[in-house]
Design an enzyme around this catalytic site. Sequence first.
Site: not given
Length: 264
Positions: A45-46, A148, A150, A185
Amino acid sequence: MRFTVRSRGDHDSNMISQRIKNYLLEFSLEFDPESPDIVISVGGDGTLLEAFHEYTHRLSETAFVGVHTGHLGFYADWQPEEVEKLVIHIAKTPFKVVEYPVLEVIIRHNGERKSERFLALNECTVKSMEGSLVMDLEIKGDLFETFRGDGLCISTPSGSTAYNKALGGAILHPSLSTIQIAEMASINNRVYRTVGSPLVLPQHHTCLLKPKNNVDFQVTIDHLTLLQQEVKSIQYRVAEEKVRFARFRPFPFWKRVKESFIAE
């Protein structure tokens, strides 16, 4: 018909790519890396993502098909032992074109620096380099929340099985004209609050991120990484362009999901 072949670069992929090229030339197809009608991606896929970004300027004229030389992917659906069959299909069979939506990303900067426009086949992520990322998230021009945490991942339906899934996002059928926002996160307590769930926006809705603190952050567009500074806003929506895949046989999406995540 004009064609080109993109290889992952390993020995097996290079050998298969050369075979495909030789076969198609024998069928009197024209090798044209500049303006191909079809791009054959050999790898995973890359590799197809790289091919997509090479030809974003002619998506309405170029179709993609993938041969996987590693693990079965969502874009590379032909196996190496099927190369001869694929070549005959390309040379002799009018292929069906399936179109899927892609993500438009516009990065606007403070000052006189011009805005930048990108297209993503899978997703765009925004990640803090250190500390917490703080950004206002607007939907259709209205403030929805101040995030707020990651970072955030904005994905296409085609990319919903990639990083988005790892973040707990929903798997969407690639034919849906939507984008999905998933949190990384997020901070949720008595002071800070986000919705905490993935959001799926329809085609006519625009998402806008506005940085609220001075934390350096990293933006990825599929496999491309950009370190961003002095960013005023990042805008997301379903792009007017679509990615086109050449289909020579059925490609059941939910069967592929099952094979990839459930069945042994």
